[in-house]
Design a protein around this motif. Sequence first.
Motif, PDB file in Angstrom:
ATOM      1  N   TRP A  63       0.971  -1.188   0.096  1.00 33.03           N
ATOM      2  CA  TRP A  63       0.349  -0.237   0.387  1.00 33.03           C
ATOM      3  C   TRP A  63       0.743   1.175   0.049  1.00 33.03           C
ATOM      4  O   TRP A  63       1.147   2.271  -0.675  1.00 33.03           O
ATOM      5  N   SER A  64       1.980   1.153   0.362  1.00 32.85           N
ATOM      6  CA  SER A  64       2.812   2.693   0.534  1.00 32.85           C
ATOM      7  C   SER A  64       3.911   2.946  -0.145  1.00 32.85           C
ATOM      8  O   SER A  64       4.089   1.781  -1.021  1.00 32.85           O
ATOM      9  N   ASP A  65       3.234   4.781  -0.716  1.00 30.22           N
ATOM     10  CA  ASP A  65       4.749   4.830  -1.540  1.00 30.22           C
ATOM     11  C   ASP A  65       5.485   5.484  -0.792  1.00 30.22           C
ATOM     12  O   ASP A  65       6.051   5.384  -1.372  1.00 30.22           O
ATOM     13  N   VAL A  66       4.988   6.294   0.055  1.00 30.56           N
ATOM     14  CA  VAL A  66       6.090   7.022   0.937  1.00 30.56           C
ATOM     15  C   VAL A  66       6.374   6.100   2.578  1.00 30.56           C
ATOM     16  O   VAL A  66       5.397   6.308   3.380  1.00 30.56           O
ATOM     17  N   LEU A  67       7.594   5.873   2.982  1.00 31.30           N
ATOM     18  CA  LEU A  67       7.836   5.329   4.789  1.00 31.30           C
ATOM     19  C   LEU A  67       8.548   6.449   4.508  1.00 31.30           C
ATOM     20  O   LEU A  67       9.721   6.875   4.611  1.00 31.30           O
ATOM     21  N   VAL A  68       8.116   6.987   6.284  1.00 28.37           N
ATOM     22  CA  VAL A  68       8.263   8.378   7.181  1.00 28.37           C
ATOM     23  C   VAL A  68       8.453   7.614   8.266  1.00 28.37           C
ATOM     24  O   VAL A  68       8.114   7.664   9.036  1.00 28.37           O
ATOM     25  N   CYS A  69      10.098   7.736   8.288  1.00 25.87           N
ATOM     26  CA  CYS A  69      10.454   7.514  10.209  1.00 25.87           C
ATOM     27  C   CYS A  69      10.867   8.806  10.832  1.00 25.87           C
ATOM     28  O   CYS A  69      11.984   9.735  10.222  1.00 25.87           O
ATOM     29  N   SER A  70      10.400   8.964  11.921  1.00 25.89           N
ATOM     30  CA  SER A  70      10.835   9.907  12.640  1.00 25.89           C
ATOM     31  C   SER A  70      11.939  10.283  13.407  1.00 25.89           C
ATOM     32  O   SER A  70      12.367   9.122  13.830  1.00 25.89           O
ATOM     33  N   GLY A  71      12.456  10.943  13.855  1.00 23.71           N
ATOM     34  CA  GLY A  71      13.802  10.782  15.153  1.00 23.71           C
ATOM     35  C   GLY A  71      13.624  10.427  16.617  1.00 23.71           C
ATOM     36  O   GLY A  71      12.297   9.703  16.286  1.00 23.71           O
ATOM     37  N   GLY A  72      14.279   9.674  17.253  1.00 21.28           N
ATOM     38  CA  GLY A  72      14.609   9.049  18.330  1.00 21.28           C
ATOM     39  C   GLY A  72      16.131   8.108  17.860  1.00 21.28           C
ATOM     40  O   GLY A  72      17.404   8.786  18.025  1.00 21.28           O
ATOM     41  N   ASN A  73      16.250   7.403  19.102  1.00 23.02           N
ATOM     42  CA  ASN A  73      17.367   6.169  19.302  1.00 23.02           C
ATOM     43  C   ASN A  73      17.276   4.855  17.693  1.00 23.02           C
ATOM     44  O   ASN A  73      16.427   4.409  17.729  1.00 23.02           O
ATOM     45  N   THR A  74      18.185   5.395  16.882  1.00 21.44           N
ATOM     46  CA  THR A  74      18.567   4.885  15.976  1.00 21.44           C
ATOM     47  C   THR A  74      18.789   3.299  16.309  1.00 21.44           C
ATOM     48  O   THR A  74      18.303   2.834  15.235  1.00 21.44           O
ATOM     49  N   LEU A  75      19.624   3.309  17.063  1.00 20.52           N
ATOM     50  CA  LEU A  75      19.611   1.697  17.153  1.00 20.52           C
ATOM     51  C   LEU A  75      18.570   1.415  17.884  1.00 20.52           C
ATOM     52  O   LEU A  75      18.260  -0.458  17.318  1.00 20.52           O
ATOM     53  N   PHE A  76      17.921   1.677  18.556  1.00 18.13           N
ATOM     54  CA  PHE A  76      17.023   1.130  18.802  1.00 18.13           C
ATOM     55  C   PHE A  76      16.033   0.454  18.243  1.00 18.13           C
ATOM     56  O   PHE A  76      15.258  -0.357  18.410  1.00 18.13           O
ATOM     57  N   ALA A  77      15.569   1.532  17.384  1.00 25.80           N
ATOM     58  CA  ALA A  77      14.793   1.149  16.433  1.00 25.80           C
ATOM     59  C   ALA A  77      15.172   0.626  15.556  1.00 25.80           C
ATOM     60  O   ALA A  77      14.314  -0.551  15.122  1.00 25.80           O
ATOM     61  N   LEU A  78      16.014   0.448  15.174  1.00 20.63           N
ATOM     62  CA  LEU A  78      16.522  -0.704  13.738  1.00 20.63           C
ATOM     63  C   LEU A  78      16.191  -2.056  14.402  1.00 20.63           C
ATOM     64  O   LEU A  78      16.027  -3.348  13.715  1.00 20.63           O
ATOM     65  N   LEU A  79      17.024  -2.645  16.237  1.00 20.84           N
ATOM     66  CA  LEU A  79      16.906  -3.893  16.868  1.00 20.84           C
ATOM     67  C   LEU A  79      15.272  -3.682  17.146  1.00 20.84           C
ATOM     68  O   LEU A  79      14.537  -5.003  16.633  1.00 20.84           O
TER      69      LEU A  79
END
Length: 90
Positions: free
Chosen positions: A8-24
């Motif tokens: 469904w998605s044409d664009v995925l937007v990720c907000s800021g925060g802790n990069t490592l925690f998000a990736l894990l």
Amino acid sequence: MRRLVVEWSDVLVCSGGNTLFALLRWKETGLDLLIKEAAANGTVLCGGSAGAGCWFTSMHSDSLRPDNVKHSQVVKNEMDDEDLTDWVSF
């Protein structure tokens, strides 16, 4: 979730925060594989701050600072011996 992220998605937007925690967290839930599939299908990946850097294979981040990690034990469990040695040297 696959239908929303990949089909469904044409664009995925990720907000800021802790990069490592998000990736894990993405890896833990399988979202990382869905994002990769969406990107391969032409979905635009973007974001701000940590969300702008998480799409790349490398970037500068303070996410590995022990005092800046939300769940430091989870992060430590993902590291190899060399990474742990570097972590302890802070």
